[in-house]
Design an enzyme around this catalytic site. Structure first.
Site, mmCIF file in Angstrom:
data_model
loop_
_atom_site.group_PDB
_atom_site.id
_atom_site.type_symbol
_atom_site.label_atom_id
_atom_site.label_comp_id
_atom_site.label_asym_id
_atom_site.label_seq_id
_atom_site.Cartn_x
_atom_site.Cartn_y
_atom_site.Cartn_z
ATOM 1 C CB CYS A 24 -20.701 36.031 -21.457
ATOM 2 S SG CYS A 24 -21.988 36.632 -20.358
ATOM 3 N N GLY A 50 -22.493 39.045 -26.788
ATOM 4 C CA GLY A 50 -22.986 39.932 -25.734
ATOM 5 C C GLY A 50 -22.720 41.369 -26.097
ATOM 6 C CG ASN A 125 -19.839 31.827 -22.104
ATOM 7 O OD1 ASN A 125 -19.489 31.192 -23.086
ATOM 8 N ND2 ASN A 125 -21.103 32.184 -21.921
ATOM 9 N N GLY A 126 -21.525 31.506 -18.953
ATOM 10 C CA GLY A 126 -22.359 30.417 -18.465
ATOM 11 C C GLY A 126 -23.312 30.916 -17.413
ATOM 12 C CE1 TYR A 265 -29.275 34.070 -33.998
ATOM 13 C CE2 TYR A 265 -29.130 33.959 -31.614
ATOM 14 C CZ TYR A 265 -29.316 34.689 -32.772
ATOM 15 O OH TYR A 265 -29.526 36.037 -32.699
#
Ligand code: SF4
Length: 494
Positions: A24, A50, A125-126, A265
């Site tokens: 995210c 996302g 985020n996570g 990435y």
């Protein structure tokens, strides 16, 4: 509070491109006269993290305003009607790629709650690795959940805390959760940024005059003209309020374990992560790969776009010319409408095409960032051979992906990961290449940070390559083959 929502057409789900999917993106700003517009721009810059949904919550001194929608930022935050509703001088936003909870509007963040002390919006985020365990405990004591998102557990824990200040309630709540989290939290008088004690996911702070910004990556600072101040440290809480910025470090200190895959990435190449430019880091990984796995060939060809920086590094180091032997169609993939299952299988041809002028009669080194299931790799290799390549040697700018991620990245279950089932020689045979080689784990550490991997206390999270999970997988205990979404499968969707 005002709350508007819109839906995405069911057919707009992206093609399976056989990549690990980013987690995210989060963004928060305090104070700015056009806060929500800045957040929309920041989320646009973080779109790669996302694409399923996006949301913004703003605060104007009187109340909170929110708009959440399935789909891309640019498609949902482009109308004056919507942006005019998001009034205020402070705002937080979120781009979602679901790692827990299905893609439902009620799971779209920022999550918002009305508490005894006022409103609070949370962007996460996570992934929390004990969220299911805590959720069951919270339901047992009467909490009513509105979503299947792991983040809602934090909302309930904040509500139940006996502490008085927002940050003390947050610390209290976070002392009970396990997992990876970079949070941006907005109350009616402050913006708060948090990174978990291992610092698995990124979070940076930027500044635009007197305005402070928190964002997943520096590329989101660039888009609004803000300057990078610093990364939020592992285990740090920063509180941005009218009087300035405070920093707290309430958690037990531990070895930082930043996600090394961010360099491989996830992060955008123009971002600086932990002080290092991602593009240059990927080139160093490619150069190290060339030293570790040289091969005599005519051209170095990247699998676009993610293989490009690594291929440039490989080519520079080896002296073999870099060529664009595969052309990517950028207008297909994220939102292509799939008319049938048959066309889904054509996906890779719709997205990539072999460049015969480069490939015909050549011995080709094909560089990609990773191999997940191997399905796309096999199609790409076939395409390169059909375009006339004499030999195809594949070089991968990360070690074999042998384990699933439970820290906020959508990975297939272990039994779907090619490297979890086959050795390198067998993978080469299945993909159809003349040779296949991966950078070593230690080689990646050296390329990324100039250090050797400490096997007793690794300096990064590298669990998807090593199986060495730094944070307990409480919910997955005894079910390490699960992917994190499956952990919520017993939560019934309506
Ligand atoms: Fe990153 Fe892999 Fe660790 Fe997940 S398991 S946080 S993708 S290094």
């Amino acid at each position: 509070m005002t709350d508007t929502i819109t839906s995405m057409n069911d057919s707009q789900h992206p093609f399976d491109d056989d990549k690990l999917h980013e987690e995210c993106g989060v963004f928060g700003i305090f104070t700015h006269s056009d806060a929500a517009a800045c957040v929309a721009l920041g989320l646009h810059a973080l779109q790669h993290r996302g694409q399923e949904a996006a949301g913004i919550v703003s605060f104007d001194g009187q109340g909170f305003h929110t708009h959440r929608a399935l789909g891309l930022v640019g498609d949902n935050f482009n109308s004056p009607d919507i942006m005019n509703k998001l009034k205020g001088y402070a705002a937080v936003g979120h781009n979602r790629y679901s790692t827990t909870g299905d893609t439902l509007l009620r799971n779209v963040q920022p999550l918002y709650g009305d508490f005894s002390f006022g409103g609070l919006a949370v962007s996460h985020n996570g992934n929390l690795t004990n969220a299911m365990t805590l959720r069951k405990q919270l339901i047992d004591i009467g909490c009513l959940f509105q979503s299947t998102s792991d983040t809602e557990v934090i909302i309930h824990l904040i509500a139940l805390s006996k502490q008085t200040s927002v940050e003390d309630r947050l610390i209290d709540a976070l002392s009970r959760v396990e997992g990876a989290y970079s949070l941006v939290v907005m109350s009616n008088d402050r913006l708060i940024g948090v990174r978990d004690p291992y610092g698995v996911r990124p979070l940076v702070m930027g500044r635009l005059g007197d305005t402070y910004i928190l964002a997943s990556e520096t590329c989101a600072l660039d888009i609004v003209g803000a300057t990078y101040v610093r990364d939020i440290e592992a285990g740090e809480i920063v509180i941005i309020e009218p009087s300035g910025v405070r920093s707290l470090k309430p958690f037990r200190k531990t070895q930082k374990r930043f996600c090394i895959f961010e360099y491989v990435y996830f992060s955008r190449p123009d971002s600086f992560s932990e002080g290092q430019n991602v593009y240059e880091t990927r080139q160093r990984i490619g150069a190290m790969l060339s030293r570790e796995a040289p091969i005599d060939a005519d051209v170095v060809v990247p699998v676009p776009d993610s293989g490009i920086p690594g291929a440039i590094g490989y080519a520079k180091e080896s002296g073999i010319p870099f060529e664009l032997g595969i052309i990517r169609n950028h207008y297909v993939g994220r939102t292509f409408i799939e008319p049938s299952e048959h066309v889904r299988h054509l996906g890779v041809k719709l997205k990539h095409n072999g460049n015969r002028a480069v490939l015909e009669g050549k011995r080709v080194i094909l560089v990609d960032d990773s191999i997940v299931r191997g399905t796309t790799s096999k199609k790409i290799v076939t395409m390169v051979r059909e375009a006339g390549a004499l030999e195809v040697h594949m070089r991968i700018a990360s070690p074999p992906t042998t384990h699933s991620c439970f820290y906020g990245v959508d990975t297939p279950t272990r039994d779907q990961l090619l490297a979890a089932r086959y050795d390198v020689a067998e993978m080469a045979r299945l993909i159809g290449v003349d040779s296949l080689a991966f950078i070593s784990l230690d080689g990646m550490y050296q390329a990324v940070a100039g250090i050797h991997r400490n096997h007793n206390a690794p300096q990064f999270c590298d669990a998807c390559f090593s199986g060495d999970y730094p944070i307990p997988l409480t919910d997955a205990d005894g079910a390490a083959n699960n992917k994190q979404k499956d952990l919520f499968s017993e939560v019934t969707e309506v």
